[in-house]
Design an enzyme around this catalytic site. Structure first.
Site, mmCIF file in Angstrom:
data_model
loop_
_atom_site.group_PDB
_atom_site.id
_atom_site.type_symbol
_atom_site.label_atom_id
_atom_site.label_comp_id
_atom_site.label_asym_id
_atom_site.label_seq_id
_atom_site.Cartn_x
_atom_site.Cartn_y
_atom_site.Cartn_z
ATOM 1 N N ASP A 232 0.818 -1.224 0.000
ATOM 2 C CA ASP A 232 0.000 0.000 0.000
ATOM 3 C C ASP A 232 0.850 1.273 0.000
ATOM 4 O O ASP A 232 0.422 2.313 0.483
ATOM 5 C CB ASP A 232 -0.944 0.034 1.218
ATOM 6 C CG ASP A 232 -1.751 -1.232 1.369
ATOM 7 O OD1 ASP A 232 -2.370 -1.652 0.379
ATOM 8 O OD2 ASP A 232 -1.757 -1.826 2.469
ATOM 9 N N LYS B 116 2.772 2.121 -5.174
ATOM 10 C CA LYS B 116 3.588 1.638 -6.287
ATOM 11 C C LYS B 116 2.914 1.834 -7.638
ATOM 12 O O LYS B 116 3.580 2.083 -8.646
ATOM 13 C CB LYS B 116 3.923 0.158 -6.086
ATOM 14 C CG LYS B 116 4.761 -0.123 -4.855
ATOM 15 C CD LYS B 116 5.046 -1.593 -4.691
ATOM 16 C CE LYS B 116 3.806 -2.415 -4.397
ATOM 17 N NZ LYS B 116 3.155 -2.090 -3.115
ATOM 18 N N GLY C 236 -3.471 -4.244 -4.969
ATOM 19 C CA GLY C 236 -4.397 -3.170 -5.324
ATOM 20 C C GLY C 236 -3.627 -1.913 -5.656
ATOM 21 O O GLY C 236 -3.126 -1.240 -4.756
ATOM 22 N N HIS C 237 -3.474 -1.622 -6.930
ATOM 23 C CA HIS C 237 -2.710 -0.458 -7.359
ATOM 24 C C HIS C 237 -3.665 0.585 -7.936
ATOM 25 O O HIS C 237 -4.372 0.320 -8.907
ATOM 26 C CB HIS C 237 -1.657 -0.866 -8.390
ATOM 27 C CG HIS C 237 -0.602 -1.767 -7.835
ATOM 28 N ND1 HIS C 237 0.376 -2.373 -8.593
ATOM 29 C CD2 HIS C 237 -0.371 -2.171 -6.549
ATOM 30 C CE1 HIS C 237 1.152 -3.099 -7.818
ATOM 31 N NE2 HIS C 237 0.722 -2.996 -6.571
ATOM 32 N N GLN D 102 2.583 -6.015 -3.186
ATOM 33 C CA GLN D 102 2.774 -6.058 -1.730
ATOM 34 C C GLN D 102 4.050 -5.283 -1.342
ATOM 35 O O GLN D 102 4.372 -4.308 -1.984
ATOM 36 C CB GLN D 102 2.806 -7.511 -1.219
ATOM 37 C CG GLN D 102 1.485 -8.252 -1.320
ATOM 38 C CD GLN D 102 1.243 -8.859 -2.677
ATOM 39 O OE1 GLN D 102 2.077 -9.538 -3.234
ATOM 40 N NE2 GLN D 102 0.062 -8.618 -3.219
#
Length: 429
Positions: free
Chosen positions: A14, A17, A41-42, A224
């Site tokens: 988080d 990235k 989740g990007h 991650q």
């Protein structure tokens, strides 16, 4: 020779990235996801529209770039096709012309999600608090040499035999847990329903990468964070893959000698789920960081735990991933604080630690040693130059650089795509 770039998170994920990779892709040709799955989740914000990506590389929003899902990724084909269709519905072009998937990717099936939920519920004393996407069990089958891989969908004759081998293992576990065994046809139907949609994207991606011209730049995109690495993270509260930068070579099938490793970290630190967190603030400070930073997981929707910046963990991440330089995100979340703190060491049992010990019982009892700096109480968001930042904000950045002995080359000043301060551009030019 063009420098390739590996982007990895330096904390527990988080870190931002997705935005960094998307921004870097403006001066790159290929972006490749090399590990993880749709537990990532990007989020990328373009013209006030937020795009949330899980499996797709963050380059997918730039039509002239090639996006690749590498062999190190655990692939939920149904989730990927849904992600592709969602982008197509808002006129983002996605197809086999700009997205390739390694033929070696292990496939996540419904039985993997069921197994993960089952075993997570059994771990009453030490819940990992996973995303329940089936990623861990998929990697287990890969290492156990019984996984169904993307290439297997091309041969229906051998597919049945491979499904039979897979079910021998999973149905034995299900029987022991008092669950009904799965029928072979159920799994075959699941695979056949997705095969025609996903197979057009299949390629021997390692070969395509190997044949790239020397002037082409690759961005290797990690998911991650380093502190969640299966070997080097806060085990057992970790993800199921290697998140450190060297794994980019394994998860892609190409080794790049001339490589810049860019570590991404927040100006504070957060964590989703259970596990040790020495600088966690279970107080008003933590609530402020949570509320101002909007710290809710992109994939899980769970609230992130929040704490002060931890230089000990950041230095450890630098060593583990051989970080070349750093991208700092969410500095603006600290704009309203009178005082900001940096953890510079840990105390436990009359001993000072300058690293995070591997023993879980010690990790849970470490007491952080803080250094306090004055806050800046001024707006940092949307700034485009380092000199435009408040003096105390610059001092905070400089102190982090001193402690980590690494240059902060990029500073993200808001979620928007182009809001970036560049302090060192040698590796992107």
């Amino acid at each position: 020779m063009t420098k390739h770039i590996t982007v990895v998170g330096m904390q527990w994920g988080d870190e931002g990235k997705g935005k960094i990779v998307d921004w870097l892709c403006n001066k790159a040709d290929v972006a490749l996801r090399f590990q993880g799955g749709n537990n990532a989740g990007h989020t990328i914000v373009i013209d006030d529209t937020a795009y949330k990506l899980n499996l797709l590389p963050s380059s997918i929003l730039r039509n002239d770039k090639l996006s690749i899902i590498g062999n190190g990724v655990a692939l939920d084909a149904s989730a990927l096709m849904m992600e592709i269709e969602n982008l197509k519905s808002v006129n983002i072009d996605v197809g086999p012309h700009n997205l390739l998937i390694s033929e070696n990717c292990p496939l996540i099936l419904n039985l993997h999600k069921q197994k993960e939920e089952l075993f997570e519920n059994l771990r009453e004393q030490q819940r990992i608090d996973t995303t329940n996407k089936g990623i861990g069990p998929c990697y287990e089958d890969k290492v156990g040499r019984r996984a169904i891989r993307l290439c297997d969908l091309q041969d229906h004759n051998t597919l049945r035999e491979k499904v039979s081998i897979l079910l021998q293992y999973h149905n034995t576990l299900r029987k022991g847990a008092g669950l009904q065994p799965l029928a072979q046809e159920e799994v075959i139907n699941e695979l056949e329903n997705i095969s025609q949609k996903i197979l057009p994207y299949l390629q021997a991606t390692w070969q395509i990468l190997d044949k790239l011209k020397p002037d082409k730049r690759i961005i290797f995109e990690g998911a991650q964070g380093i502190l969640l690495d299966i070997d080097h993270g806060t085990y057992p509260f970790v993800t199921s893959s290697n998140t450190i930068a060297p794994y980019a070579a394994v998860g892609s099938g190409i080794y790049c000698k001339d490589l810049h490793v860019l570590g991404v970290m927040k100006a504070y630190i957060t964590r989703v789920g259970n596990g040790p967190f020495p600088t966690e603030q279970k107080n008003e400070t933590g609530k402020l960081l949570f509320n101002i930073g909007k710290e809710v997981g992109t994939v899980s929707g769970r609230e992130r735990r929040c704490g002060w910046f931890d230089a000990v963990l950041a230095k450890q991440a630098i060593s583990l991933a051989k970080i070349s330089s750093i991208a700092l995100t969410k500095l603006d979340i600290l704009d309203s604080f009178d005082v900001v703190k940096i953890c510079t060491g840990y105390k436990f049992d009359n001993k000072i630690y300058d690293y995070l010990p591997a023993l879980s019982s010690v990790q849970q009892r470490l007491e952080p040693v803080y250094e306090e700096l004055p806050g800046w109480k001024k707006k940092t968001s949307d700034q485009s130059t380092l000199t435009g930042l408040p003096t105390n904000a610059r001092k905070y950045i400089e102190r982090i650089e001193e402690l980590l002995e690494k240059r902060i080359s990029l500073i993200s000043t808001s979620p928007k795509r182009d809001n970036m301060i560049v302090t060192d551009s040698h590796f992107i030019n």
